[in-house]
Design an enzyme around this catalytic site. Structure first.
Site, PDB file in Angstrom:
ATOM      1  N   GLU B  63       0.855  -1.092  -0.006  1.00 34.67           N
ATOM      2  CA  GLU B  63       0.043   0.004   0.071  1.00 34.67           C
ATOM      3  C   GLU B  63       0.856   1.153   0.061  1.00 34.67           C
ATOM      4  OE1 GLU B  63      -3.764  -1.768   2.522  1.00 34.67           O
ATOM      5  OE2 GLU B  63      -2.215  -0.724   3.557  1.00 34.67           O
ATOM      6  N   ASP B 234      -7.950  -5.213   8.863  1.00 36.47           N
ATOM      7  CA  ASP B 234      -7.515  -4.005   8.313  1.00 36.47           C
ATOM      8  C   ASP B 234      -7.310  -4.095   6.770  1.00 36.47           C
ATOM      9  OD1 ASP B 234      -5.339  -5.275   8.313  1.00 36.47           O
ATOM     10  OD2 ASP B 234      -3.925  -4.041   9.133  1.00 36.47           O
TER      11      ASP B 234
END
Lengths: 352, 352
Positions: B63, B234
């Protein structure tokens, strides 16, 4: 206490990049970058693709450009600040990273200010190879800034360009570019106007930096049968070509979703037909069809080109040893014991 | 040839980060991170916000997490690969960067594997400070991996926690965490089950790593009046709590657009009401209203927390000198003469 090998990421600094370019040879490296770009464009569907993530401010833009082929992930950080030049700074600086998709660990960190100039030049030459008129030998280079020498040399190395005709609103930029290209083997013709620069040129390259709608090429300047390599229009609100030129051209793009936001294409309706360059390179779509056609490569720069460039640098850095190990990743012996690693590094712990 | 100062970016390696944590003191640094997070959450509307840009693969995710307050731009690179631990690698590694929005030049590059553990712990403690029952003294820590000590110590440093009750499906992880916390001043109670760990705890922290829908807490385990600090859910497809718990809780989130994709919240309809934590911190929304309420901080980690952490590290690195200059940016004397800079670095040029 020395970290494990896993803690270290090979890092190519600016100094190592310059050494690496000289070791491989600029022409040879430009050709190798062009080959890597063509290889990756031929397997275009294999990549994760997304428009770059841009953070705009009144003075410029900062962008992240990620992609992945499922095995290797890459991204580039790059800024574009036209006013920087007046303050003695680079308009564009960049760095990039490759990582292993399987475990997420970075495998290369590299400067990309120089590398972006090289890969942009190699990309332009790849597009011209597929789109310019046969036996194009002359290029007009409008905008003689930091990219201009690399653009000219890539066209020479990959396409066999013989003459470059230079124009910039600042004569000092043209003089700088001409002096730098003096020993290149290219015939270099400094010109007083854009009109003079495009005389006899089969390839028209525009690479200017102002963040505004500009008209570097107006409609009546562009005759039939040329290839336009539009580099500088790469941001919302930043274009270089008169709209009428676009309407007369066949437009080739990297990634339409990004080019429609950032390229010359932002001047046209959202459904204006374009051809994706990867399809030309893979043989799935025609490139230049006839001698009278105006082809336009509406280049904005896409993440896959940086991926190609980074993998060439990874290979050449490993071949030459021109990198340094960077202590970027915490990697304790027991991966769950990050805290223990930290505590063993305490001054009292090392004294014990 | 030495590059100009502009070529160098201050770099905080893992080794420098560990020295810096010991120099400032872990407790003091956790408190400083918590203060920076609270400051930045209070000016939340000033930030550019976007859900992080994720590249998913079967084994994990990579990410990029960018944000900007209009003066400083920051981003973090972070991976999450649950299988890594079994291969002797970190589940999460990270690094980050701050840059000057005005000219796009980076001003800090830093390791963030350690720093992410610290900021996640500081963020949890900030949320608990605003949401946990008054005088919460006991926390259940379910999942005793790399984050667990930092979570416990941040709750101690910022909230005055006195007892931590540990549980992990792997007793070795619990033993590791208990040993690391032995000298902390916390009462540490290793437990044989999650049910035993939550006995008497006002704060329930879940921090497990499997990439799947898991049920670390089932509905009947959670009584009234507790604060749940859910760290591990998450990622799309990765959750830790039974849906029924969510339906009984008041849910607080960092950035709803991201949490609805990645957090426990992915189990609920898209319009399920949530409160943004920044509004609680700024006084615009209530936090805990009564002693019976179940509050849930559905934490996924947001870019502004990394921004806060990086600016603390920038300050402390400059204060302590614990960084090294990294030759990351090409910066020729004449900014338009990138090619000239390259040529002057040629082996023949340096010999002249």
């Amino acid at each position: 206490m020395t970290p494990s090998d896993k803690a270290y990421v090979p890092f190519v600094s600016v100094d190592h990049m310059m050494q690496l370019i000289h070791r491989v040879g600029l022409d040879a490296l430009l050709r190798r970058l062009a080959e890597a770009i063509e290889e990756d464009f031929r397997r275009w569907p294999a990549f994760d693709k997304t428009p770059r993530v841009a953070s705009h401010s009144p003075e410029g833009v900062i962008e992240l450009m990620p992609t992945s082929d499922g095995e290797v992930y890459g991204f580039k950080y790059v800024n574009g600040h036209p006013k920087n030049m007046r303050e003695g700074l680079q308009t564009v600086t960049a760095f990039g990273l490759l990582a292993n998709v399987g475990n997420g660990y970075p495998v290369l960190l590299s400067e990309m200010t120089l590398l972006t100039a090289l890969r942009t030049a190699a990309m332009s030459a790849v597009a011209a190879k597929h789109l310019a008129p046969k036996n194009a030998t002359t290029m007009a280079m409008i905008g003689n800034g930091a990219q201009s020498e690399f653009q000219s040399l890539a066209m020479q190395a990959i396409l066999g360009l013989r003459e470059v005709r230079l124009y910039d609103i600042d004569p000092a930029a043209t003089a700088k570019c001409a002096a730098n290209l003096a020993g290149s083997g290219l015939r270099v013709v400094p010109c007083d106007s854009a009109e003079a620069a495009i005389e006899g040129a089969q390839i028209l390259t525009t690479c200017t930096a102002d963040k505004q709608y500009a008209t570097i090429l107006s409609d009546n300047m562009v005759g039939a049968g040329v290839h336009i390599n539009a580099i500088g229009g790469d941001c919302p609100g930043k274009t270089e070509l008169a709209r009428a030129i676009l309407e007369r051209s066949d437009i080739f793009v990297e990634y339409p979703e990004q080019t429609r936001i950032e390229g010359e294409l932002q001047q046209l309706p959202e459904d204006h037909p374009v051809t994706e360059l990867w399809q030309v390179i893979s043989g799935d779509a025609p490139g230049r069809r006839d001698a009278q056609q105006i082809t336009l490569f509406d280049s904005v720069g896409f993440a896959i080109e940086d991926f190609s460039a980074l993998r060439v640098i990874r290979e050449t850095a490993m071949e030459t040893g021109l990198y340094q190990p960077l202590d970027l990743l915490a990697d304790p012996d027991d991966p769950r014991d990050l805290y223990g690693m930290l505590m063993r590094a305490a001054p009292s712990a090392t004294a014990a």
